[in-house]
Motif scaffolding. Structure first.
Motif, PDB file in Angstrom:
ATOM      1  N   LEU A 257      -7.043  14.884  13.321  1.00  0.00           N
ATOM      2  CA  LEU A 257      -6.872  13.449  13.528  1.00  0.00           C
ATOM      3  C   LEU A 257      -7.856  12.737  12.610  1.00  0.00           C
ATOM      4  O   LEU A 257      -9.068  12.932  12.723  1.00  0.00           O
ATOM      5  CB  LEU A 257      -7.118  13.091  14.990  1.00  0.00           C
ATOM      6  CG  LEU A 257      -6.555  11.770  15.504  1.00  0.00           C
ATOM      7  CD1 LEU A 257      -5.047  11.693  15.293  1.00  0.00           C
ATOM      8  CD2 LEU A 257      -6.889  11.584  16.974  1.00  0.00           C
ATOM      9  N   LEU A 258      -7.353  11.938  11.699  1.00  0.00           N
ATOM     10  CA  LEU A 258      -8.163  11.338  10.648  1.00  0.00           C
ATOM     11  C   LEU A 258      -8.480   9.879  10.973  1.00  0.00           C
ATOM     12  O   LEU A 258      -7.595   9.093  11.286  1.00  0.00           O
ATOM     13  CB  LEU A 258      -7.416  11.428   9.307  1.00  0.00           C
ATOM     14  CG  LEU A 258      -8.131  10.896   8.069  1.00  0.00           C
ATOM     15  CD1 LEU A 258      -9.444  11.638   7.822  1.00  0.00           C
ATOM     16  CD2 LEU A 258      -7.221  11.008   6.844  1.00  0.00           C
ATOM     17  N   PHE A 259      -9.766   9.535  10.852  1.00  0.00           N
ATOM     18  CA  PHE A 259     -10.247   8.175  11.080  1.00  0.00           C
ATOM     19  C   PHE A 259     -10.987   7.702   9.835  1.00  0.00           C
ATOM     20  O   PHE A 259     -11.615   8.492   9.135  1.00  0.00           O
ATOM     21  CB  PHE A 259     -11.193   8.122  12.285  1.00  0.00           C
ATOM     22  CG  PHE A 259     -10.562   8.534  13.578  1.00  0.00           C
ATOM     23  CD1 PHE A 259     -10.019   7.596  14.444  1.00  0.00           C
ATOM     24  CD2 PHE A 259     -10.518   9.878  13.945  1.00  0.00           C
ATOM     25  CE1 PHE A 259      -9.436   7.980  15.641  1.00  0.00           C
ATOM     26  CE2 PHE A 259      -9.937  10.275  15.140  1.00  0.00           C
ATOM     27  CZ  PHE A 259      -9.385   9.316  15.987  1.00  0.00           C
ATOM     28  N   SER A 260     -10.936   6.399   9.597  1.00  0.00           N
ATOM     29  CA  SER A 260     -11.623   5.857   8.434  1.00  0.00           C
ATOM     30  C   SER A 260     -11.807   4.356   8.607  1.00  0.00           C
ATOM     31  O   SER A 260     -11.175   3.726   9.466  1.00  0.00           O
ATOM     32  CB  SER A 260     -10.827   6.145   7.153  1.00  0.00           C
ATOM     33  OG  SER A 260     -11.465   5.598   6.025  1.00  0.00           O
ATOM     34  N   ASP A 261     -12.678   3.782   7.782  1.00  0.00           N
ATOM     35  CA  ASP A 261     -12.818   2.328   7.738  1.00  0.00           C
ATOM     36  C   ASP A 261     -11.931   1.726   6.647  1.00  0.00           C
ATOM     37  O   ASP A 261     -11.983   0.523   6.399  1.00  0.00           O
ATOM     38  CB  ASP A 261     -14.281   1.937   7.507  1.00  0.00           C
ATOM     39  CG  ASP A 261     -14.831   2.469   6.190  1.00  0.00           C
ATOM     40  OD1 ASP A 261     -14.165   3.301   5.556  1.00  0.00           O
ATOM     41  OD2 ASP A 261     -15.950   2.060   5.817  1.00  0.00           O
ATOM     42  N   SER A 262     -11.112   2.554   5.987  1.00  0.00           N
ATOM     43  CA  SER A 262     -10.268   2.092   4.883  1.00  0.00           C
ATOM     44  C   SER A 262      -8.788   2.182   5.241  1.00  0.00           C
ATOM     45  O   SER A 262      -8.239   3.274   5.414  1.00  0.00           O
ATOM     46  CB  SER A 262     -10.537   2.934   3.629  1.00  0.00           C
ATOM     47  OG  SER A 262      -9.571   2.672   2.628  1.00  0.00           O
ATOM     48  N   ASN A 263      -8.128   1.031   5.345  1.00  0.00           N
ATOM     49  CA  ASN A 263      -6.684   1.026   5.554  1.00  0.00           C
ATOM     50  C   ASN A 263      -5.955   1.607   4.339  1.00  0.00           C
ATOM     51  O   ASN A 263      -4.933   2.277   4.483  1.00  0.00           O
ATOM     52  CB  ASN A 263      -6.200  -0.410   5.813  1.00  0.00           C
ATOM     53  CG  ASN A 263      -6.582  -0.907   7.190  1.00  0.00           C
ATOM     54  OD1 ASN A 263      -6.187  -0.337   8.199  1.00  0.00           O
ATOM     55  ND2 ASN A 263      -7.373  -1.967   7.242  1.00  0.00           N
ATOM     56  N   TYR A 264      -6.478   1.360   3.150  1.00  0.00           N
ATOM     57  CA  TYR A 264      -5.891   1.912   1.922  1.00  0.00           C
ATOM     58  C   TYR A 264      -5.829   3.432   2.027  1.00  0.00           C
ATOM     59  O   TYR A 264      -4.777   4.041   1.785  1.00  0.00           O
ATOM     60  CB  TYR A 264      -6.744   1.488   0.725  1.00  0.00           C
ATOM     61  CG  TYR A 264      -6.273   2.028  -0.617  1.00  0.00           C
ATOM     62  CD1 TYR A 264      -5.608   1.203  -1.521  1.00  0.00           C
ATOM     63  CD2 TYR A 264      -6.516   3.356  -0.990  1.00  0.00           C
ATOM     64  CE1 TYR A 264      -5.176   1.682  -2.761  1.00  0.00           C
ATOM     65  CE2 TYR A 264      -6.087   3.848  -2.210  1.00  0.00           C
ATOM     66  CZ  TYR A 264      -5.428   3.011  -3.088  1.00  0.00           C
ATOM     67  OH  TYR A 264      -5.011   3.506  -4.302  1.00  0.00           O
ATOM     68  N   PHE A 265      -6.951   4.050   2.372  1.00  0.00           N
ATOM     69  CA  PHE A 265      -7.005   5.509   2.441  1.00  0.00           C
ATOM     70  C   PHE A 265      -6.113   6.060   3.551  1.00  0.00           C
ATOM     71  O   PHE A 265      -5.403   7.050   3.366  1.00  0.00           O
ATOM     72  CB  PHE A 265      -8.446   5.968   2.655  1.00  0.00           C
ATOM     73  CG  PHE A 265      -8.578   7.433   2.880  1.00  0.00           C
ATOM     74  CD1 PHE A 265      -8.349   8.346   1.853  1.00  0.00           C
ATOM     75  CD2 PHE A 265      -8.917   7.937   4.137  1.00  0.00           C
ATOM     76  CE1 PHE A 265      -8.457   9.710   2.063  1.00  0.00           C
ATOM     77  CE2 PHE A 265      -9.027   9.290   4.356  1.00  0.00           C
ATOM     78  CZ  PHE A 265      -8.798  10.186   3.315  1.00  0.00           C
ATOM     79  N   LEU A 266      -6.127   5.425   4.707  1.00  0.00           N
ATOM     80  CA  LEU A 266      -5.320   5.921   5.819  1.00  0.00           C
ATOM     81  C   LEU A 266      -3.821   5.876   5.503  1.00  0.00           C
ATOM     82  O   LEU A 266      -3.050   6.680   6.030  1.00  0.00           O
ATOM     83  CB  LEU A 266      -5.612   5.114   7.082  1.00  0.00           C
ATOM     84  CG  LEU A 266      -6.992   5.333   7.719  1.00  0.00           C
ATOM     85  CD1 LEU A 266      -7.175   4.401   8.909  1.00  0.00           C
ATOM     86  CD2 LEU A 266      -7.189   6.784   8.138  1.00  0.00           C
ATOM     87  N   ASN A 267      -3.421   4.959   4.629  1.00  0.00           N
ATOM     88  CA  ASN A 267      -2.002   4.778   4.343  1.00  0.00           C
ATOM     89  C   ASN A 267      -1.492   5.615   3.174  1.00  0.00           C
ATOM     90  O   ASN A 267      -0.303   5.527   2.835  1.00  0.00           O
ATOM     91  CB  ASN A 267      -1.712   3.296   4.072  1.00  0.00           C
ATOM     92  CG  ASN A 267      -1.765   2.471   5.346  1.00  0.00           C
ATOM     93  OD1 ASN A 267      -1.354   2.924   6.409  1.00  0.00           O
ATOM     94  ND2 ASN A 267      -2.296   1.265   5.240  1.00  0.00           N
TER      95      ASN A 267
END
Length: 342
Positions: A257-267
């Motif tokens: 399960l991947l979490f990040s502060d970057s919407n760009y990276f998550l998408n």
């Protein structure tokens, strides 16, 4: 004579705070010291020089409003848990008030201790209050007739707890003694887990904090704009994917399960075993009052707390995540920082 006594008292306050800042000068960048100074100055404006009320001062207080906190959820929880542990160890009452962007009770309710209070219940005279700013150690509460006010502490419970107290207080225990999920937050969390077929301890959580590498996310001196080219973005994605694959193999997990502060990276396109929780990321401190951001932040934190293991990615272009560390601590789960190689 009264004025002289008052001036001496005020000078003592300034001297104590001055020493605190000098201690921090050697530990942080100059911009961080400036940030500490500005926040402290803003907080002290809430206080009166003298107060004559007969309020109970045998307490530890955490007070969080638009004027006293500019940090994210994990940093706020650190101060809450630290303040509660201090109150327990010193036989004091614990009081917590939070309305920075939301009332805390909308998400976390009192559990074993009723910590609720209102600003009118709190002492605001400098003669009644002792301050704990930016604590990085376990303090001695020497003043029995003063109310201790905790502001913006470091991760004292996890990193600076004295050895003789480590078996007595754990982050996991303190958090769940303090809080239980509100019915609304519990419903949001259970819906997220069910809709994404997630069971506790059957996935690993990986967190990548980029700040402004992919897109502008947070106002930090020297990092105020996007810090990468398109080529560097693609290289970072490949590096992170390779590291996640190593984590998956070593942990034996079928789901990451991947979490990040970057919407760009998550998408971006991720390996099929990598899953992303729905919702748009935002910094809870910079989007105060945005219910969807607060909902997402709390759900992410608690979903991390239910992972089998929690990993925080570090390295060039990445920054240590206090968010995932706090999630792991709340769940009492293994927490590992993993460097993303070139």
């Amino acid at each position: 004579m009264g004025n002289l006594s008052g001036m001496n008292f005020l000078q003592k306050i300034k001297s104590t705070l001055g020493r605190r800042f000098l201690e921090y000068m050697g530990k942080f960048r100059f911009s961080d010291v400036t940030w500490c100074f500005n926040l402290t100055r803003g907080i002290l404006r809430h206080y009166k020089f003298w107060e004559f009320s007969s309020k109970n001062t045998n307490r530890v207080v955490v007070y969080m409003t638009d004027k006293t906190v500019i940090s994210g959820l994990a940093d706020r929880i650190k101060s809450m848990v630290f303040g509660y542990a201090l109150a327990l160890e010193n036989g004091r009452e614990f009081c917590l008030y939070h309305d920075k962007g939301f009332r805390l009770e909308e998400y976390l309710e009192p559990n074993e201790v009723d910590w609720r209070c209102e600003p009118a219940d709190i002492s605001w005279g400098l003669n009644k209050v002792a301050f704990l700013f930016y604590s990085r150690e376990w303090p001695e509460l020497k003043y029995r007739k003063k109310e201790y006010h905790v502001y913006q502490s470091e991760d004292v419970i996890a990193d600076f707890m004295p050895e003789h107290l480590r078996a007595k207080y754990t982050y996991h225990d303190l958090f769940w003694r303090l809080f239980k999920l509100s019915p609304r937050l519990d419903t949001l969390l259970q819906q997220t887990l069910q809709e994404n077929a997630l069971r506790e301890d059957e996935y690993v959580a990986v967190h990548a904090r980029f700040i402004n590498f992919f897109e502008h996310f947070e106002n930090i001196e020297g990092l105020g704009k996007v810090a990468s080219t398109e080529e560097e973005k693609q290289q970072m994605i490949q590096r992170v994917h390779a590291t996640i694959e190593q984590i998956r193999i070593q942990s034996g997990a079928n789901c990451v399960l991947l979490f990040s502060d970057s919407n760009y990276f998550l998408n971006v396109q991720h390996p099929e075993y990598v899953r992303i929780l729905p919702g748009s990321i935002g910094h809870i401190a910079h989007q105060s009052g945005n219910t969807s951001v607060a909902d997402k932040t709390f759900v992410d934190l608690l979903t991390i707390s239910r992972a089998k293991e929690v990993y925080s990615l570090i390295g060039d272009g990445l920054y240590e995540s206090g968010f995932s560390k706090t999630g792991a601590a709340i769940g009492g789960k293994k927490f590992v920082r993993v460097e993303v190689k070139e």
